[in-house]
Each structure stands twice: as structure tokens, then as C-alpha cells.
Write a protein that holds these residues in place. Structure first.
Motif, short mmCIF file in Angstrom:
data_model
loop_
_atom_site.label_atom_id
_atom_site.label_comp_id
_atom_site.label_asym_id
_atom_site.label_seq_id
_atom_site.Cartn_x
_atom_site.Cartn_y
_atom_site.Cartn_z
N THR A 55 37.58 20.81 37.85
CA THR A 55 36.46 21.67 37.47
C THR A 55 35.14 21.05 37.91
O THR A 55 34.93 19.85 37.75
CB THR A 55 36.45 21.88 35.95
N GLY A 56 34.28 21.88 38.44
CA GLY A 56 32.93 21.46 38.81
C GLY A 56 32.00 22.64 38.66
O GLY A 56 32.43 23.76 38.43
N GLY A 57 30.74 22.40 38.78
CA GLY A 57 29.76 23.48 38.66
C GLY A 57 28.53 22.98 37.94
O GLY A 57 28.03 21.91 38.23
N GLY A 58 28.07 23.76 36.97
CA GLY A 58 26.91 23.34 36.20
C GLY A 58 25.99 24.51 35.90
O GLY A 58 26.39 25.68 35.96
N ILE A 59 24.77 24.19 35.59
CA ILE A 59 23.78 25.21 35.29
C ILE A 59 23.42 25.93 36.58
O ILE A 59 23.13 25.29 37.59
CB ILE A 59 22.56 24.59 34.60
N LEU A 60 23.44 27.24 36.52
CA LEU A 60 23.24 28.10 37.69
C LEU A 60 22.02 28.98 37.48
O LEU A 60 21.90 29.64 36.45
CB LEU A 60 24.48 28.98 37.89
N ALA A 61 21.13 29.03 38.45
CA ALA A 61 20.00 29.95 38.44
C ALA A 61 19.65 30.30 39.88
O ALA A 61 19.37 29.41 40.69
CB ALA A 61 18.79 29.35 37.74
N LEU A 62 19.69 31.58 40.20
CA LEU A 62 19.39 32.06 41.55
C LEU A 62 18.04 32.77 41.66
O LEU A 62 17.49 32.87 42.74
CB LEU A 62 20.49 33.02 42.02
#
Length: 178
Positions: A55-62
Motif C-alpha cells: 500500500t502507498g499513497g497519501g493525502i491527495l489534492a488536485l
């Protein structure tokens, strides 16, 4: 890459968690996040668990108007983990930050946080660290970061979106990983 946006998690038939949560991997700097042979060793040792999920990723804002609120959210979260999760010398997240080349910042964040100065601890996190530990920015930049996570071995993307339109953002990310 499996979908984990929105808090989904994978479990085996006994209800046990499957996967390995990456501690905010920086795949460009260290593409060896998944050691060669790790998947094979897990498959051989516990075939009933199926393929190793990372698992990877994090806080997302586009959306540009969400970038700063997302960065502030990330700062607070990372200050808690790097500064306050454990005692001095026994904090996994602080150790990871040090190993990634941020030893001085990790020490400062921990000192401030443990002294009760949580906002100062959050402010002490380097901007470059926040940029590399999150998925915040122009869609092309975020898409490139997601591709780098995939290349580093991440199979399950988990994001916390900061947005006014979650279905739209999750739909966009789903297109990128499909």
C-alpha cells in the motif's frame, strides 16, 4: 494497482489484513522499497494469503484551492507521527524520516512535539518533505507520482482526498490506475 481510495482495505478469508503499508515511500529516491524476492518469499511461506499487496499513497489534492489546506492537514498528521508516535529513540516514523535524509528535521519535529509545541512541530517540517510525502499538485504531477509508486512496487493505492468533489477526483485517479 488495487483501489483503496476511500478507506477500503483488503482482508484474507479469515478477516486478517493483507498487505504492507509503506511509510510514505519516496520511490524516486529509493526504488528498492520492495526488496527483490519479497513477493516470492511471502507466496512460498503463506500461499493462502495470495499475492503480497503493498500500500502507498497519501493525502491527495488536485484542485489549486485545496492545495494549502491539504498541505496543512499533511503537516499536522506528519508532526503527530514523526514527533509524537512513541518515545525518543523508539519512534518508527521518526526513524524512517531520518533514514530518508531528514535527520535534523526529524529531531526538531520530535523535540517540539514532545514539548507540547504541536503547531511549531508541524511548521518545522520541510516543504520538500511535504511535497514528496503527499499527492498534492497539478494533475500531471500527481499522476507522475502515482506512476512512480507503481514502479516502486505499490499495488494498492490508498488516498485521503482533500476536495469539494470526491467522486470526480476518485474517478480521475481510478482512470489513471486502470
Amino acid at each position: 494497482m488495487g483501489r483503496g481510495a476511500g478507506g477500503q482495505e483488503r482482508r484474507d478469508d479469515r478477516g486478517a489484513r493483507r498487505g504492507l503499508a509503506a511509510a510514505r515511500a519516496r520511490p524516486r529516491e529509493d526504488p528498492r522499497r520492495v526488496r527483490p524476492g519479497a513477493r516470492r518469499r511471502v507466496r512460498e511461506a503463506r500461499p493462502e494469503l495470495g499475492p503480497l499487496q503493498i500500500t502507498g499513497g497519501g493525502i491527495l489534492a488536485l484542485e489549486p484551492e485545496m492545495w494549502e489546506p491539504a498541505r496543512q492537514l499533511a503537516r499536522g498528521m506528519y508532526a503527530l507521527y514523526i514527533g509524537g508516535m512513541g518515545a525518543r529513540g523508539k519512534n518508527f516514523y521518526n526513524t524512517v524520516m531520518r533514514r530518508q535524509g531528514w535527520a535534523d528535521a526529524a529531531q526538531e519535529v520530535q523535540d517540539l512535539y514532545l514539548d507540547g509545541k504541536k503547531e511549531e512541530a508541524a511548521a518545522a517540517l520541510p516543504d520538500e518533505f511535504i511535497e514528496k510525502a503527499t499527492l498534492i499538485g497539478e494533475p500531471a504531477f500527481v499522476r507522475e507520482r502515482i506512476a512512480a509508486l507503481q514502479e516502486a512496487g505499490v499495488t494498492h493505492l490508498h488516498v485521503n482526498a482533500v476536495t469539494a468533489d470526491a467522486p470526480k477526483i476518485f474517478g480521475q485517479v481510478k482512470e489513471w490506475i486502470s
